[in-house]
Scaffold this active site. Structure first.
Site, short mmCIF file in Angstrom:
data_model
loop_
_atom_site.label_atom_id
_atom_site.label_comp_id
_atom_site.label_asym_id
_atom_site.label_seq_id
_atom_site.Cartn_x
_atom_site.Cartn_y
_atom_site.Cartn_z
N PRO A 118 0.82 -1.22 0.00
CA PRO A 118 0.00 0.00 0.00
C PRO A 118 0.85 1.27 0.00
O PRO A 118 2.03 1.24 0.37
CB PRO A 118 -0.78 -0.12 1.31
CG PRO A 118 0.18 -0.83 2.22
CD PRO A 118 0.91 -1.82 1.34
N THR A 120 0.18 3.84 1.93
CA THR A 120 0.18 4.42 3.28
C THR A 120 1.36 3.95 4.12
O THR A 120 1.87 4.69 4.94
CB THR A 120 -1.14 4.06 4.00
OG1 THR A 120 -1.39 2.66 3.82
CG2 THR A 120 -2.30 4.87 3.44
N ASN A 121 1.77 2.70 3.94
CA ASN A 121 2.92 2.14 4.68
C ASN A 121 3.85 1.43 3.70
O ASN A 121 4.05 0.22 3.79
CB ASN A 121 2.44 1.15 5.75
CG ASN A 121 1.41 1.76 6.68
OD1 ASN A 121 1.70 2.71 7.39
ND2 ASN A 121 0.20 1.22 6.68
N GLY A 201 -6.75 -1.60 -0.56
CA GLY A 201 -8.17 -1.31 -0.51
C GLY A 201 -9.04 -2.53 -0.78
O GLY A 201 -8.55 -3.60 -1.17
N GLY A 219 -7.83 -5.74 3.82
CA GLY A 219 -8.33 -4.46 3.38
C GLY A 219 -8.45 -3.44 4.50
O GLY A 219 -7.69 -3.47 5.47
N CYS A 252 -4.05 1.28 9.24
CA CYS A 252 -5.47 0.91 9.13
C CYS A 252 -6.08 0.53 10.47
O CYS A 252 -7.31 0.50 10.61
CB CYS A 252 -5.65 -0.22 8.13
SG CYS A 252 -4.76 -1.73 8.55
N GLU A 342 -13.98 5.28 7.72
CA GLU A 342 -12.53 5.30 7.85
C GLU A 342 -11.99 6.55 7.16
O GLU A 342 -12.33 6.84 6.01
CB GLU A 342 -11.91 4.06 7.21
CG GLU A 342 -10.41 3.99 7.41
CD GLU A 342 -9.77 2.79 6.73
OE1 GLU A 342 -8.81 2.24 7.28
OE2 GLU A 342 -10.24 2.41 5.63
N LEU A 421 -2.77 -7.54 8.69
CA LEU A 421 -3.65 -8.03 9.74
C LEU A 421 -4.90 -8.67 9.13
O LEU A 421 -5.72 -8.00 8.51
CB LEU A 421 -4.06 -6.88 10.67
CG LEU A 421 -2.92 -5.99 11.18
CD1 LEU A 421 -3.47 -4.91 12.09
CD2 LEU A 421 -1.85 -6.82 11.89
#
Length: 502
Positions: A118, A120-121, A201, A219, A252, A342, A421
């Site tokens: 992703p 984001t990370n 996503g 997700g 997330c 979210e 996760l």
């Protein structure tokens, strides 16, 4: 147009080459012993740790998401904590024996793993997936998010260079040079890919599971935080504030809404303000909501991982310079309520409830808006209520008195350290675990016989028994006819059954 088609064909061929190299390298790597594998993993982990800050800076510069200091911490978590958790795990040959059950277990790698990363990370997830793949003697081909390709590939290059220096075959770690949605799907469907590790996503996760390959697809989350009246309020607020502002909310598992018992509501608000949170007025909340979600349920990617001050400015709101978190009070939980969804940013919804039963229902309703199966955090001193939350919530992780973003990944809890996760069947995933090396091995079992089973001949029917007795006894008593003998035999059999039942 022709030039574009040529570029696409070149990119596809590079992808195929990366998978082919990974396959050849993995076949060689699969013959490594445990000591050789561990040496490779250690080298990659140490190299990633040494470049943690540089990679964090590159990630922030490329994506515009998050905070360099916090991304550095995430990189170190992947390189140190994840490594420490897998360092002594056996992943080669016989890994477990149970003398009592007489079962022996041996590990086999999957082969080539497709890893989707992703934005984001980007660097921490790449480090994490490289390490768990190497530890299990798998090859890995990484598909970065298009907006984070440079920093993701850089993280993979660092791990690869160190691994090769420690003796790993070249090609074991590969990547998609210029990622697109089409190339990512091509990678996941490639015939030589045996497993997919997809973090992203909901659409990406669906694509992973529809690829026809075994897949761990993870997700989004929509994590509620419940502060029950028996909680240590200052500590609870500190934990939520730390978690929600960490890397500007890009994990997330970070809290998306706080649910508070009415008796402690005012105290909670005071504590949030003391830490640097700004309580939005109804008008300001509506303005921020329009910035977060310009269209229904479609999060504005331009605010992901941005600071609270930046988001406020985009909404035309002036907040104190040190503001770290924006909080908007809500009374409804529904898909058309932006604050209930979210937000991947330092923006938090605030709900007030009368008691823990109402708080429980509110959290379940919030989870239904994209967070089922992921995580929930409860701050409470009442163990009975804490256990009720575990039993009633459709989540894989109920975190207690800890920052959700850090607790879920195993940084502040006893959960297995992981950047991926699972959400279980609640969230449409194959597992509810924190993904780690255990999920990247085929386990073969040697099972010795331990029980004797006697399989007797089928019992003869009554008529067959009668006939057999008549044939045996008839010649011995010629003065008694066949019918009389049969009658006596049947009578004796009936009496024997009656005695047995008695």
């Amino acid at each position: 147009m022709i030039a574009r088609i040529d570029q696409d064909l070149v990119a596809l061929q590079l992808l195929r080459d990366a998978v082919a190299s990974a396959k050849a390298a993995q076949e060689e790597f699969a013959r490594f012993n445990q000591e050789q594998v561990d040496r490779v993993v250690q080298a990659a982990a140490e190299a990633a740790e040494a470049e943690a800050e540089t990679l964090a800076r590159e990630a922030v510069e490329e994506t515009g998401f998050g905070v360099v200091e916090h991304k550095t911490m995430k990189n170190l978590f992947a390189a140190r904590d994840v490594y420490d958790s897998i360092r002594d795990v056996k992943t080669v040959g016989i890994i477990r024996e149970d003398p009592r059950r007489k079962v022996v277990e041996a590990a086999d790698p999957y082969g080539v793993i497709a890893a989707v990363i992703p934005s984001t990370n980007p660097t921490s997830t790449a480090i994490f997936k490289c390490l768990i793949a190497l530890k299990t003697r798998n090859a890995i081909v990484i598909s970065p998010h298009p907006s984070a390709s440079r920093c993701t590939i850089r993280a993979a290059e660092i791990c690869a260079k160190a691994a090769y220096g420690a003796g790993a075959p070249r090609g074991l770690i590969g990547w998609v040079e210029k990622p697109t949605v089409e190339l990512t799907e091509a990678l996941m469907k490639h015939p030589d890919v045996q497993l997919i590790l997809a973090t992203g996503g909901a659409g990406l996760v669906r694509a992973a599971y529809s690829s026809g390959k075994p897949a761990y697809g993870v997700g989004p989350g929509n994590v509620p935080a419940y502060i029950e009246e028996s909680a240590d309020v200052p500590r609870a607020v500190q934990d939520i504030f730390t978690s929600k502002t960490f890397d500007n909310g890009t994990i997330c598992a970070s809290e998306q809404a706080v649910v508070v018992d009415r008796r402690i509501r005012d105290e909670v608000i005071r504590e949030f303000r003391r830490h640097g949170a700004y309580m939005l007025s109804p008008e300001e909340k509506d303005a921020v909501a329009k910035v977060l979600f310009p269209s229904t349920r479609k999060l504005n990617s331009g605010i992901v991982g941005k600071s609270a001050v930046y988001i406020a400015s985009q909404a035309g709101i002036t907040v104190p310079p040190g503001t770290k978190l924006l909080i908007g009070e809500e009374t409804r939980v529904a898909a058309d309520v932006p604050f209930a969804l979210e937000k991947l940013s330092p923006v938090l919804a605030f709900y007030t409830v009368e008691n823990w039963e109402e708080g429980c229902r509110c959290c379940i309703d919030l989870l239904a808006l994209g967070g089922r199966g992921h995580s929930l955090v409860i701050h409470s001193g009442n163990e009975e209520i804490i256990r009720e939350f575990l039993l009633q919530k459709p989540v894989s992780r109920v975190l207690v008195n800890t920052p959700a973003a850090l607790g879920a990944i195993g940084a502040t809890t006893g959960l297995r350290p992981s950047m991926t996760l699972g959400c279980g069947s609640f969230g449409g995933n194959i597992t509810s675990d924190n993904i780690t090396v255990d999920h990247l091995m085929n386990i073969k079992r040697l099972a010795y016989g331990t029980k004797e089973v006697t399989i007797g001949e089928a019992e003869a029917s009554d008529e067959e028994l009668v006939k057999a007795v008549v044939q045996e006894v008839g010649p011995l008593v010629p003065h008694v006819n066949e019918h009389e003998i049969s009658a006596v035999v049947r009578e004796v059999m009936g009496r024997m059954r009656g005695a047995s039942r008695a």
